[in-house]
Design a protein around this motif. Structure first.
Motif, PDB file in Angstrom:
ATOM      1  N   PRO A 128       2.425  -4.763  -2.352  1.00 37.19           N
ATOM      2  CA  PRO A 128       4.574  -5.505  -2.473  1.00 37.19           C
ATOM      3  C   PRO A 128       4.291  -5.906  -3.915  1.00 37.19           C
ATOM      4  O   PRO A 128       3.708  -6.193  -4.743  1.00 37.19           O
ATOM      5  N   ARG A 129       5.912  -5.258  -3.815  1.00 39.15           N
ATOM      6  CA  ARG A 129       6.152  -5.639  -4.986  1.00 39.15           C
ATOM      7  C   ARG A 129       6.237  -7.177  -6.018  1.00 39.15           C
ATOM      8  O   ARG A 129       5.442  -7.804  -7.179  1.00 39.15           O
ATOM      9  N   GLY A 140       6.545  -1.039  -2.536  1.00 39.01           N
ATOM     10  CA  GLY A 140       6.071  -1.994  -3.290  1.00 39.01           C
ATOM     11  C   GLY A 140       4.986  -0.242  -4.287  1.00 39.01           C
ATOM     12  O   GLY A 140       6.146   0.293  -4.019  1.00 39.01           O
TER      13      GLY A 140
END
Length: 235
Positions: A180-181, A226
């Protein structure tokens, strides 16, 4: 000036030609318990950076004698130093940020800025360490050695700044899962990610180094989630 500093008390080199701003930075960091040093131009800053130990460098872009981008090139390529560098500049366009990261910057803060945010980012840059006891990471023909920080793809040596190597390590350890980002941002900035989408600039440069010279892509975007690093079967 050589002092050993942990993450709580940082040795910081400030390279800034605006004497008032440099003085403010120096006074603030010193009052916070850090050990600042300062240089008014790129050449004297490079001399200090290569002859002393610093945990992190604050670097202006528009400097006399040697500008910020040229300073980074000489620091990384000629001196071979991986000291984290936060670029502090009024240049706020995406191409400017990309140019800074490609030259070897690890973070990018736009003037005007809050002194407290700058300190948080400096702490985050220094606190993101490496697991030097890990075995080599391999995905396809990409190999990363966490002990030597050596990166190769297809036998070709690749060069990344410290922030790029941190992102690559996280992506390779998670492969083939999506990262994920938020986790990637935390890797670089801890709990204080920047307001601007600077992660995108870092990923642009990472792709340029890891993927662009090769026929098969390894870095893939998961829209609104992401990124992941893996070999896709349909490629």
């Amino acid at each position: 000036m050589i002092r050993l500093a942990g993450c709580n008390h940082l040795q910081v080199l400030i390279i800034e030609d605006n004497s008032a701003l440099a003085g403010n930075l120096f006074d603030y960091l010193e009052a916070r318990g850090h050990y600042p040093d300062a240089a008014p131009d790129g050449l004297s800053g490079l001399h200090l950076a290569t002859h002393n130990h610093y945990d992190v460098i604050v670097l202006d872009w528009m400097l006399p004698h040697l500008n910020g981008l040229d300073f980074l090139q000489r620091l990384r390529d000629e001196a071979g130093l991986a000291t984290p560098v936060l670029m502090l500049t009024a240049k706020d366009q995406l191409p400017d940020k990309i140019a800074g990261f490609e030259a070897g910057a690890d973070d990018y803060l736009i003037k005007p800025f809050a002194l407290a945010e700058l300190e948080i980012r400096l702490r985050a840059l220094v606190s993101r360490g490496w697991d030097a006891g890990s075995a080599d990471l391999c995905v396809g023909d990409l190999r990363f050695d966490p002990q030597t920080l050596e990166i190769k793809r297809g036998g070709r040596m690749l060069s990344l700044p410290p922030a790029g190597r941190r992102l690559l390590e996280v992506l390779m350890r998670a492969s083939p899962k999506v990262v994920p980002r938020e986790k990637l941002e935390s890797t670089l900035w801890g709990d204080g990610p920047p307001d601007q989408d600077i992660l995108r600039s870092h990923m642009y440069h990472l792709r340029k180094v890891v993927d662009r010279p090769f026929s098969r892509k390894l870095i893939h975007t998961a829209p609104r989630v992401g990124y992941r690093l893996c070999q896709l079967n349909h490629e």
